[in-house]
Structure formats: structure tokens, C-alpha cells
Design a protein around this motif. Structure first.
Motif, PDB file in Angstrom:
ATOM      1  N   ILE A 285      12.139   7.313   1.937  1.00  0.00           N
ATOM      2  CA  ILE A 285      10.913   7.782   2.587  1.00  0.00           C
ATOM      3  C   ILE A 285       9.747   6.990   2.010  1.00  0.00           C
ATOM      4  O   ILE A 285       9.730   6.683   0.812  1.00  0.00           O
ATOM      5  CB  ILE A 285      10.699   9.298   2.375  1.00  0.00           C
ATOM      6  CG1 ILE A 285      11.846  10.096   3.019  1.00  0.00           C
ATOM      7  CG2 ILE A 285       9.367   9.752   2.966  1.00  0.00           C
ATOM      8  CD1 ILE A 285      11.740  11.592   2.840  1.00  0.00           C
ATOM      9  N   MET A 286       8.789   6.654   2.857  1.00  0.00           N
ATOM     10  CA  MET A 286       7.618   5.896   2.422  1.00  0.00           C
ATOM     11  C   MET A 286       6.554   6.836   1.856  1.00  0.00           C
ATOM     12  O   MET A 286       6.264   7.886   2.443  1.00  0.00           O
ATOM     13  CB  MET A 286       7.036   5.101   3.589  1.00  0.00           C
ATOM     14  CG  MET A 286       7.999   4.109   4.215  1.00  0.00           C
ATOM     15  SD  MET A 286       8.678   2.880   3.084  1.00  0.00           S
ATOM     16  CE  MET A 286       7.247   1.849   2.811  1.00  0.00           C
ATOM     17  N   PHE A 287       5.978   6.443   0.717  1.00  0.00           N
ATOM     18  CA  PHE A 287       4.936   7.209   0.040  1.00  0.00           C
ATOM     19  C   PHE A 287       3.824   6.256  -0.397  1.00  0.00           C
ATOM     20  O   PHE A 287       4.053   5.052  -0.514  1.00  0.00           O
ATOM     21  CB  PHE A 287       5.508   7.917  -1.193  1.00  0.00           C
ATOM     22  CG  PHE A 287       6.455   9.032  -0.864  1.00  0.00           C
ATOM     23  CD1 PHE A 287       5.969  10.295  -0.560  1.00  0.00           C
ATOM     24  CD2 PHE A 287       7.820   8.820  -0.873  1.00  0.00           C
ATOM     25  CE1 PHE A 287       6.836  11.333  -0.263  1.00  0.00           C
ATOM     26  CE2 PHE A 287       8.693   9.848  -0.570  1.00  0.00           C
ATOM     27  CZ  PHE A 287       8.202  11.108  -0.267  1.00  0.00           C
ATOM     28  N   PRO A 288       2.635   6.784  -0.686  1.00  0.00           N
ATOM     29  CA  PRO A 288       1.563   5.915  -1.202  1.00  0.00           C
ATOM     30  C   PRO A 288       2.008   5.199  -2.479  1.00  0.00           C
ATOM     31  O   PRO A 288       2.781   5.751  -3.271  1.00  0.00           O
ATOM     32  CB  PRO A 288       0.421   6.886  -1.481  1.00  0.00           C
ATOM     33  CG  PRO A 288       0.680   8.054  -0.585  1.00  0.00           C
ATOM     34  CD  PRO A 288       2.182   8.157  -0.499  1.00  0.00           C
ATOM     35  N   GLU A 289       1.536   4.000  -2.659  1.00  0.00           N
ATOM     36  CA  GLU A 289       1.920   3.172  -3.804  1.00  0.00           C
ATOM     37  C   GLU A 289       1.744   3.893  -5.141  1.00  0.00           C
ATOM     38  O   GLU A 289       2.530   3.719  -6.060  1.00  0.00           O
ATOM     39  CB  GLU A 289       1.108   1.866  -3.785  1.00  0.00           C
ATOM     40  CG  GLU A 289       1.367   0.939  -4.939  1.00  0.00           C
ATOM     41  CD  GLU A 289       2.790   0.412  -5.015  1.00  0.00           C
ATOM     42  OE1 GLU A 289       3.269   0.145  -6.123  1.00  0.00           O
ATOM     43  OE2 GLU A 289       3.441   0.267  -3.958  1.00  0.00           O
ATOM     44  N   GLN A 290       0.724   4.714  -5.268  1.00  0.00           N
ATOM     45  CA  GLN A 290       0.419   5.372  -6.536  1.00  0.00           C
ATOM     46  C   GLN A 290       1.320   6.585  -6.816  1.00  0.00           C
ATOM     47  O   GLN A 290       1.244   7.174  -7.885  1.00  0.00           O
ATOM     48  CB  GLN A 290      -1.048   5.833  -6.579  1.00  0.00           C
ATOM     49  CG  GLN A 290      -2.050   4.711  -6.470  1.00  0.00           C
ATOM     50  CD  GLN A 290      -2.222   4.186  -5.037  1.00  0.00           C
ATOM     51  OE1 GLN A 290      -1.858   4.833  -4.065  1.00  0.00           O
ATOM     52  NE2 GLN A 290      -2.740   2.971  -4.924  1.00  0.00           N
ATOM     53  N   SER A 291       2.155   6.964  -5.868  1.00  0.00           N
ATOM     54  CA  SER A 291       3.021   8.135  -6.035  1.00  0.00           C
ATOM     55  C   SER A 291       3.997   7.934  -7.186  1.00  0.00           C
ATOM     56  O   SER A 291       4.498   6.834  -7.412  1.00  0.00           O
ATOM     57  CB  SER A 291       3.829   8.392  -4.767  1.00  0.00           C
ATOM     58  OG  SER A 291       2.995   8.689  -3.690  1.00  0.00           O
ATOM     59  N   GLU A 292       4.278   9.034  -7.874  1.00  0.00           N
ATOM     60  CA  GLU A 292       5.293   9.026  -8.931  1.00  0.00           C
ATOM     61  C   GLU A 292       6.644   9.347  -8.290  1.00  0.00           C
ATOM     62  O   GLU A 292       6.779  10.359  -7.597  1.00  0.00           O
ATOM     63  CB  GLU A 292       4.953  10.060 -10.001  1.00  0.00           C
ATOM     64  CG  GLU A 292       3.690   9.761 -10.772  1.00  0.00           C
ATOM     65  CD  GLU A 292       3.830   8.527 -11.651  1.00  0.00           C
ATOM     66  OE1 GLU A 292       4.953   8.247 -12.136  1.00  0.00           O
ATOM     67  OE2 GLU A 292       2.813   7.832 -11.841  1.00  0.00           O
ATOM     68  N   ASP A 293       7.628   8.511  -8.522  1.00  0.00           N
ATOM     69  CA  ASP A 293       8.937   8.683  -7.891  1.00  0.00           C
ATOM     70  C   ASP A 293       9.540  10.061  -8.162  1.00  0.00           C
ATOM     71  O   ASP A 293      10.025  10.728  -7.251  1.00  0.00           O
ATOM     72  CB  ASP A 293       9.909   7.598  -8.362  1.00  0.00           C
ATOM     73  CG  ASP A 293       9.549   6.217  -7.846  1.00  0.00           C
ATOM     74  OD1 ASP A 293       8.433   6.041  -7.313  1.00  0.00           O
ATOM     75  OD2 ASP A 293      10.391   5.309  -7.977  1.00  0.00           O
TER      76      ASP A 293
ATOM     77  N   LEU B 232       0.823  -1.204   0.000  1.00  0.00           N
ATOM     78  CA  LEU B 232       0.000   0.000   0.000  1.00  0.00           C
ATOM     79  C   LEU B 232       0.859   1.257   0.000  1.00  0.00           C
ATOM     80  O   LEU B 232       0.461   2.296  -0.515  1.00  0.00           O
ATOM     81  CB  LEU B 232      -0.935   0.022   1.212  1.00  0.00           C
ATOM     82  CG  LEU B 232      -1.932  -1.125   1.287  1.00  0.00           C
ATOM     83  CD1 LEU B 232      -2.724  -1.054   2.581  1.00  0.00           C
ATOM     84  CD2 LEU B 232      -2.858  -1.117   0.090  1.00  0.00           C
ATOM     85  N   ILE B 233       2.028   1.146   0.635  1.00  0.00           N
ATOM     86  CA  ILE B 233       2.996   2.234   0.610  1.00  0.00           C
ATOM     87  C   ILE B 233       4.321   1.670   0.126  1.00  0.00           C
ATOM     88  O   ILE B 233       4.579   0.472   0.263  1.00  0.00           O
ATOM     89  CB  ILE B 233       3.160   2.912   1.995  1.00  0.00           C
ATOM     90  CG1 ILE B 233       3.566   1.908   3.063  1.00  0.00           C
ATOM     91  CG2 ILE B 233       1.898   3.658   2.381  1.00  0.00           C
ATOM     92  CD1 ILE B 233       3.887   2.533   4.421  1.00  0.00           C
TER      93      ILE B 233
ATOM     94  N   LYS C   3       7.497  -5.447   0.157  1.00  0.00           N
ATOM     95  CA  LYS C   3       6.115  -5.499   0.635  1.00  0.00           C
ATOM     96  C   LYS C   3       5.669  -4.190   1.267  1.00  0.00           C
ATOM     97  O   LYS C   3       4.542  -4.061   1.714  1.00  0.00           O
ATOM     98  CB  LYS C   3       5.962  -6.636   1.639  1.00  0.00           C
ATOM     99  CG  LYS C   3       6.154  -7.998   1.010  1.00  0.00           C
ATOM    100  CD  LYS C   3       5.939  -9.091   2.045  1.00  0.00           C
ATOM    101  CE  LYS C   3       6.272 -10.437   1.494  1.00  0.00           C
ATOM    102  NZ  LYS C   3       7.705 -10.738   1.517  1.00  0.00           N
ATOM    103  N   GLY C   4       6.576  -3.201   1.352  1.00  0.00           N
ATOM    104  CA  GLY C   4       6.203  -1.900   1.889  1.00  0.00           C
ATOM    105  C   GLY C   4       6.161  -1.836   3.399  1.00  0.00           C
ATOM    106  O   GLY C   4       5.394  -1.062   3.963  1.00  0.00           O
ATOM    107  N   CYS C   5       7.022  -2.589   4.072  1.00  0.00           N
ATOM    108  CA  CYS C   5       7.003  -2.612   5.545  1.00  0.00           C
ATOM    109  C   CYS C   5       7.550  -1.322   6.156  1.00  0.00           C
ATOM    110  O   CYS C   5       7.206  -0.970   7.274  1.00  0.00           O
ATOM    111  CB  CYS C   5       7.770  -3.815   6.076  1.00  0.00           C
ATOM    112  SG  CYS C   5       9.555  -3.736   5.809  1.00  0.00           S
ATOM    113  N   GLY C   6       8.435  -0.619   5.443  1.00  0.00           N
ATOM    114  CA  GLY C   6       8.973   0.647   5.926  1.00  0.00           C
ATOM    115  C   GLY C   6      10.191   0.537   6.816  1.00  0.00           C
ATOM    116  O   GLY C   6      10.694   1.546   7.305  1.00  0.00           O
ATOM    117  N   ILE C   7      10.696  -0.670   7.034  1.00  0.00           N
ATOM    118  CA  ILE C   7      11.872  -0.829   7.890  1.00  0.00           C
ATOM    119  C   ILE C   7      13.064  -0.081   7.305  1.00  0.00           C
ATOM    120  O   ILE C   7      13.811   0.574   8.033  1.00  0.00           O
ATOM    121  CB  ILE C   7      12.193  -2.319   8.118  1.00  0.00           C
ATOM    122  CG1 ILE C   7      11.094  -2.953   8.976  1.00  0.00           C
ATOM    123  CG2 ILE C   7      13.563  -2.495   8.768  1.00  0.00           C
ATOM    124  CD1 ILE C   7      11.210  -4.457   9.130  1.00  0.00           C
TER     125      ILE C   7
END
Length: 130
Positions: free
Chosen positions: A108-116, A50-51, A91-95
Motif C-alpha cells: 500500500i502506498m503511504f506518504p514518504e514520512q510514514s513509519e513502516d 513523495l509516496i 521512485k514511488g510510482c505505485g504500480i
């Protein structure tokens, strides 16, 4: 050996990521490793996410903390330099973002739909210490 589904393993079961010797696994390129059939390396798990982490190489100090702590071996490092993220297995865990010591963080964690590119353009500025 009969394959088991994810819900058929006993509590506390351990799945080995690699087959055979792992003497120099850290020095072996991901493409040259002997992955077990039980490893998620052979299957994309990106649709769970998701992120996502976005990597800004301008702030990276190549400390390798993200590579060490990533539970999915999704950090791509060559010659002790961070070069990217394996988004098929992240998997987007953010560790990785949590353990990043730079200021601002290079991950940095961003929503999955974000453009890099758009997120990197809006990256936080470096805090100047007084």
C-alpha cells in the motif's frame, strides 16, 4: 563514450539497463548483474519520492506481479518470494500496489514520512467474502 545528461537524449532514446548477456537476468541476483553506466541502479533516486510502498508480508501470496511490473527493478525477490523493496531505487510510482491482487493488498502506498511499523499496525482488515 561521452556521458549525456538526462535532457540531452533524443526523444525515444533507449537506455539499456544491463551490459553484456541477459540470458538469465531474472535468475541472477541484483548484486551479480552487470549494470550499465546509464542505469539508475548505481545512483539513488529515493529523494524524488513523495509516496512510498510499504510491504506487509502477512498478506503477500508471492505472486510476483509487483516484481514483474516494477519499472525500476525495486522489488527484491529471492527464490520467487517477495522479501522487500529497494528503497534507494523506488521512485514511488505505485504500480506495485496497483497490481497487487491480495485482499487487503500486501503493498500500500503511504506518504514518504510514514513509519513502516505504524502503518503496518493500522493495515486494513481482510474483507470476508459472503
Amino acid at each position: 563514450m561521452m556521458k549525456k545528461g538526462w535532457d540531452e537524449f533524443e526523444i525515444g532514446a533507449m537506455l539499456r539497463t544491463f551490459d553484456g548477456s541477459i540470458d538469465n537476468i531474472a535468475g541472477t541476483s541484483q548484486d551479480d548483474r552487470s549494470y550499465s553506466e546509464n542505469s539508475s541502479y548505481t545512483a539513488s533516486v529515493a529523494d524524488w519520492r513523495l509516496i512510498k510502498p510499504i510491504f506487509n508480508k502477512d498478506y503477500c501470496i508471492d505472486c510476483q506481479f509487483c516484481w514483474i511490473y516494477c519499472p525500476d527493478v525495486s522489488i527484491i525477490s529471492r527464490d520467487k518470494k517477495m522479501i522487500g523493496i529497494d528503497m534507494d531505487h523506488c521512485k514511488g510510482c505505485g504500480i506495485c500496489a496497483e497490481v497487487c491482487p491480495t485482499n487487503p493488498k500486501s503493498l500500500i502506498m503511504f506518504p514518504e514520512q510514514s513509519e513502516d511499523e505504524a502503518e503496518i499496525a493500522s493495515w486494513p482488515a481482510k474483507d470476508e467474502e459472503k
